[in-house]
Design a protein around this motif. Structure first.
Motif, PDB file in Angstrom:
ATOM      1  N   ASP A   7       0.752  -1.176  -0.069  1.00  0.00           N
ATOM      2  CA  ASP A   7       0.065   0.021   0.030  1.00  0.00           C
ATOM      3  C   ASP A   7       0.778   1.279   0.161  1.00  0.00           C
ATOM      4  OD1 ASP A   7       0.913   0.359   2.562  1.00  0.00           O
ATOM      5  OD2 ASP A   7      -0.911  -0.130   3.579  1.00  0.00           O
ATOM      6  N   ARG A   8       2.333   0.887  -0.148  1.00  0.00           N
ATOM      7  CA  ARG A   8       3.144   2.028  -0.094  1.00  0.00           C
ATOM      8  C   ARG A   8       3.513   2.734   1.028  1.00  0.00           C
ATOM      9  NH1 ARG A   8       0.840   5.810  -4.925  1.00  0.00           N
ATOM     10  NH2 ARG A   8      -0.926   6.095  -3.446  1.00  0.00           N
ATOM     11  N   THR A   9       3.159   2.108   2.203  1.00  0.00           N
ATOM     12  CA  THR A   9       3.282   2.962   3.464  1.00  0.00           C
ATOM     13  C   THR A   9       4.292   2.197   4.217  1.00  0.00           C
ATOM     14  OG1 THR A   9       1.550   1.576   4.575  1.00  0.00           O
ATOM     15  CG2 THR A   9       1.041   3.721   3.325  1.00  0.00           C
ATOM     16  N   VAL A  10       4.791   2.875   5.160  1.00  0.00           N
ATOM     17  CA  VAL A  10       5.922   2.411   6.360  1.00  0.00           C
ATOM     18  C   VAL A  10       5.103   2.579   7.485  1.00  0.00           C
ATOM     19  CG1 VAL A  10       7.782   2.313   7.616  1.00  0.00           C
ATOM     20  CG2 VAL A  10       8.070   2.388   4.951  1.00  0.00           C
ATOM     21  N   CYS A  11       4.986   1.448   8.423  1.00  0.00           N
ATOM     22  CA  CYS A  11       3.886   1.586   9.775  1.00  0.00           C
ATOM     23  C   CYS A  11       5.030   1.189  10.819  1.00  0.00           C
ATOM     24  CB  CYS A  11       2.873   0.567   9.788  1.00  0.00           C
ATOM     25  SG  CYS A  11       1.409   1.185   8.847  1.00  0.00           S
ATOM     26  N   VAL A  12       4.948   1.973  11.863  1.00  0.00           N
ATOM     27  CA  VAL A  12       5.733   1.640  12.981  1.00  0.00           C
ATOM     28  C   VAL A  12       4.865   1.491  14.429  1.00  0.00           C
ATOM     29  CG1 VAL A  12       7.615   2.540  14.577  1.00  0.00           C
ATOM     30  CG2 VAL A  12       7.695   3.224  11.927  1.00  0.00           C
ATOM     31  N   TRP A  13       5.091   0.493  15.081  1.00  0.00           N
ATOM     32  CA  TRP A  13       4.119   0.314  16.205  1.00  0.00           C
ATOM     33  C   TRP A  13       5.199  -0.052  17.371  1.00  0.00           C
ATOM     34  CZ3 TRP A  13       3.264  -2.389  11.633  1.00  0.00           C
ATOM     35  CH2 TRP A  13       1.708  -2.096  11.352  1.00  0.00           C
ATOM     36  N   ASN A  14       4.660   0.877  18.944  1.00  0.00           N
ATOM     37  CA  ASN A  14       5.374   0.488  19.999  1.00  0.00           C
ATOM     38  C   ASN A  14       4.687  -1.039  20.527  1.00  0.00           C
ATOM     39  OD1 ASN A  14       5.782   0.312  22.928  1.00  0.00           O
ATOM     40  ND2 ASN A  14       6.262   2.721  22.764  1.00  0.00           N
ATOM     41  N   VAL A  15       5.484  -1.965  20.622  1.00  0.00           N
ATOM     42  CA  VAL A  15       5.387  -3.194  21.048  1.00  0.00           C
ATOM     43  C   VAL A  15       4.449  -3.144  22.477  1.00  0.00           C
ATOM     44  CG1 VAL A  15       5.947  -5.731  21.328  1.00  0.00           C
ATOM     45  CG2 VAL A  15       7.042  -4.416  19.585  1.00  0.00           C
TER      46      VAL A  15
END
Length: 208
Positions: free
Chosen positions: A93-101
């Motif tokens: 989808d052309r995105t970079v996602c970042v999560w706090n675990v």
């Protein structure tokens, strides 16, 4: 108790099979008189390992599900920064996602690429040299980008491939200063992250 009975029955079954081989094939063990015991012990060890593996697998459980992308996820990476654990992902989808675990919160959703994001890596160079939490991402748009997560700020761009970039890897030496990238243009490029310069182009791959 049930495991011991099972292993004992396996041993007895193995003994029957071995004696059947001896009778049918008229095998004389000679110097390997202990062959039957060896096979029986092997079966016991195998049964024990299967039991332990089954227990190990049954202990697996889903800890969390991270939602945010709207299409296929091509790549993931994880890192620890200032005591917090992070997961990043790149998607079609052309995105970079970042999560706090720790709290399962999405802290970043970036759409700087013009096409599918094929590979994401936390930048070892920026971590070791500038104490920055930076993500490096490659894409079908032929560009390699660096993003400062904390400040949502674009850093340098590596532009040199003539086709989609599908793989990136930081060097394990010099604190990750060098980056290798592989592309559909059949080349591998070696980059100096510090100067953003392409140091060498490796040719040799051919279309199959």
């Amino acid at each position: 108790m049930s495991l011991n009975l099972s292993m004992k029955s396996k041993e007895e079954e193995t003994q029957i099979i071995i004696h059947h081989w001896i009778r049918i094939l008229n095998i004389k063990f000679g110097w390997i008189n202990g062959f039957d015991k060896f096979v029986a012990n092997y079966v016991m060890i195998f049964a024990s390992n299967v039991f332990m593996l089954d227990n190990f697998c049954s202990s697996f459980k889903l800890l969390n599900t991270f939602n945010g992308h709207t299409n296929w996820v091509y790549s993931i990476d994880c890192s620890t920064f200032d005591g917090d654990q992070f997961i990043c992902s790149g998607s079609y989808d052309r995105t970079v996602c970042v999560w706090n675990v720790e709290n399962n919160k999405q802290i970043q959703l970036s759409s700087y690429h013009l096409s599918a994001v094929t590979c994401v890596k936390f930048s070892q160079y920026h971590y070791h040299n500038h104490h920055q939490n930076v993500i490096c991402s490659s894409s079908c748009d032929k560009i390699i980008r660096f993003l400062d997560i904390k400040h949502n700020r674009k850093l340098q761009i590596l532009n040199g491939h003539s086709s989609s970039v599908y793989g990136i890897k930081f060097s394990s030496f010099h604190c990750g200063r060098y980056l290798c990238s592989g592309s559909l243009d059949n080349t591998i490029r070696l980059w100096d992250v510090k100067t953003s310069k392409s140091l060498h182009v490796f040719n040799g791959h051919k279309d199959t």
